[in-house]
Design an enzyme around this catalytic site. Structure first.
Site, short mmCIF file in Angstrom:
data_model
loop_
_atom_site.label_atom_id
_atom_site.label_comp_id
_atom_site.label_asym_id
_atom_site.label_seq_id
_atom_site.Cartn_x
_atom_site.Cartn_y
_atom_site.Cartn_z
CB CYS A 1 22.10 19.11 25.42
SG CYS A 1 21.52 18.49 27.27
CG HIS B 1 27.28 21.98 23.72
ND1 HIS B 1 25.89 22.10 23.84
CD2 HIS B 1 27.39 20.99 24.69
CE1 HIS B 1 25.37 21.31 24.75
NE2 HIS B 1 26.29 20.59 25.19
CD GLU C 1 31.77 23.37 22.46
OE1 GLU C 1 31.69 23.23 23.66
OE2 GLU C 1 31.37 24.15 21.32
CE LYS D 1 24.83 24.58 26.97
NZ LYS D 1 25.19 24.95 25.56
CG HIS E 1 23.16 22.72 29.50
ND1 HIS E 1 22.50 22.75 28.40
CD2 HIS E 1 23.91 21.52 29.45
CE1 HIS E 1 22.78 22.00 27.33
NE2 HIS E 1 23.65 21.00 28.08
CG PHE F 1 23.59 13.50 28.42
CD1 PHE F 1 24.83 14.06 28.40
CD2 PHE F 1 22.88 13.21 29.65
CE1 PHE F 1 25.42 14.26 29.73
CE2 PHE F 1 23.66 13.65 30.96
CZ PHE F 1 25.01 14.29 30.71
#
Lengths: 82, 398
Positions: free
Chosen positions: B151, B286, B297, B318, B323, B386
């Site tokens: 991502c 994010h 975050e 998002k 996402h 990830f």
């Protein structure tokens, strides 16, 4: 059981397949070259699968290199099936 | 001084086709999420591609081609390329590439046998298919490749593109990210990881958040050498000031709880930009809406920005589109650029209930004007993936 490969039936199957790849039906004729129809090696690999499935005829890499027109393909399939 | 400027942007997203559509709808508080998914439902392949073009491109490549055409058009590249073709690179990120094609091929393999597997399977599913298709469509003959970092792929691609220009290897790069993973296997697999929202609501940073909502789309930026762009008389939309990347080296899916990795990426991006924490006007988070990300975050932003952290508006796109995995960083960069130009912090939709420790200014529900006194507007855009990948872009709009 494979379909009997009459010239008429083979041309019909090939034409149907080609229309899936992009060309309009009325553009396609026996005299047209694959190049003119923007049919490339990837399309011909797919066409070979369809032909084998329908008529039980295997087209190898060498065969695909030789056929230039729609008519060439029809004639080759008919002769191999005979 | 040579810089890297953005001269065009394009997007396909759950908010529609087009970069302005994306930004304007987000700013207005529109959500592109339906039934717990963010599909690019206004995208119609037939409006953009011939039969042949459409069947030669997986959906992720189609998105990238359409977004690239929009961005190139804005940059004024239609017709003739502004630079030698060998001096134009193409770098596109993706998380999973053509997974729809892969799943289709696997079904045929199981149900009909190996001889029926489509010959187009590999060229469509490969993760570099999008940059390859863009280079072929527009005749771009410089370096061309994909970037794969889950991502953070979109942001890492843009960062890599910046370096190609600064290294003098290209005058311009078509870059960004693309993803089309709303497929049965990938939906089931993300659900099995407990990563997806069971309520189907994307509400980053809210106490009730319960996972992310999957979306799809692409974001494309045209980057140019600032001197080359000036020589051809183009006014840039923005400057890509900085890029910072790091690895958590911690866990394959979970972020490091203390936020150290993302904080380093933010600090590195600011350093690369030659800016300080005092210059940051906005952070595009994010903000995935997962328990772990939004907490880590928040800590990372505090770690990197210290006492400035609480004074900077932080919002997550998002909340409006879900996402977009490997496209997320690129689509978010596109939206951030347009927001900075308008001096606007677009909202985190759905944010209502604060959670202890998550106490930044998340721009709840409604867009807000940024307070900037005359100078340029600067933002950080965060992307994490990830594998522990962290990629941060520092963007500036005039």
């Amino acid at each position: 059981m494979a379909t009997t490969a009459t010239p008429q039936k083979v041309e019909e199957v090939i034409t149907d397949a080609l229309t899936q790849f992009g060309p309009e039906r009325d553009e396609i004729s026996r005299e047209k070259t694959f190049e003119e129809l923007d049919i490339d090696s990837l399309d011909l690999a797919e066409l070979s699968q369809i032909i084998e499935d329908e008529f039980g005829v295997q087209l190898k890499g060498d065969d695909v290199g030789k056929i230039k027109t729609v008519g060439d393909a029809v004639d080759l399939v008919v002769s191999r099936a005979a | 001084m040579r810089q890297v400027v953005v001269t065009g942007v394009g997007a396909v997203s759950p908010l529609g086709v087009g970069a302005r559509t994306l930004y304007e709808r987000w700013r207005a508080g529109t959500s592109g999420i339906e039934d717990g998914l963010g599909p690019a439902s206004e995208f119609e392949p037939r409006e953009h591609f011939s039969v042949k073009e459409a069947r030669r491109a997986d959906r992720f490549t189609q998105f990238a081609l359409v977004a690239a055409a929009e961005a190139l058009n804005e940059a004024g590249w239609e017709g003739e390329l502004p630079y030698d073709a060998t001096r134009i690179a193409t770098v596109i990120g993706t998380g999973i590439g053509g997974i729809g094609t892969l799943e289709h091929g696997k079904e045929i393999l199981i149900e009909q046998g190996a001889k029926k597997v489509p010959p187009l399977s590999i060229p469509l599913m490969m993760s570099n298919a999008a940059p390859a298709a863009i280079s072929m469509r527009h005749g771009l003959q410089g370096p061309c490749h994909g970037i794969v970092s889950a991502c953070s792929g979109g942001a890492d691609a843009i960062g890599a593109a910046k370096r190609i220009i600064l290294a003098g290897e290209a005058d311009a790069v078509v870059t960004g990210g693309s993803e089309a993973a709303l497929t049965p296997l990938s939906k089931a697999a993300f659900a099995a990881l407990d990563a997806l929202s069971t309520s189907g609501i994307s509400r980053p940073f809210d106490a009730r958040r319960d996972g992310f909502v999957m979306g799809e789309g692409a974001g494309i930026l045209i980057l140019e050498d600032s001197e080359a762009a000036a020589a051809r008389g183009v006014k840039p939309l923005a400057i890509l000031r900085g890029y910072g990347a790091s690895a958590d080296a911690y866990h394959i899916t979970a972020p490091d709880k203390d936020g150290g990795g993302p904080a380093r990426a933010m600090t590195t991006a600011l350093g690369d930009a030659g800016l300080t924490i005092d210059d940051v006007d906005y952070i595009n988070a994010h903000g995935t809406s997962t328990q772990l990300n939004d907490r880590a975050e928040t800590f990372a932003i505090k770690l990197a920005l210290g006492e400035r952290a609480g004074k900077i508006p932080v919002s997550s796109l998002k909340s409006a589109i879900g996402h977009l995995l490997g496209a997320a960083g690129a689509v978010e960069a596109v939206a951030t650029i347009l927001a900075l130009r308008d001096r606007v912090a677009p909202p985190t939709l759905g944010y209502e209930e604060p959670e202890e420790g998550l106490d930044l200014d998340y721009v709840p529900q409604r867009a807000r004007q940024l307070e900037i006194n005359g100078g340029p507007a600067v933002a950080l855009s965060n992307s994490f993936g990830f594998g522990g990948h962290n990629a941060v872009l520092c963007l500036e709009a005039p």
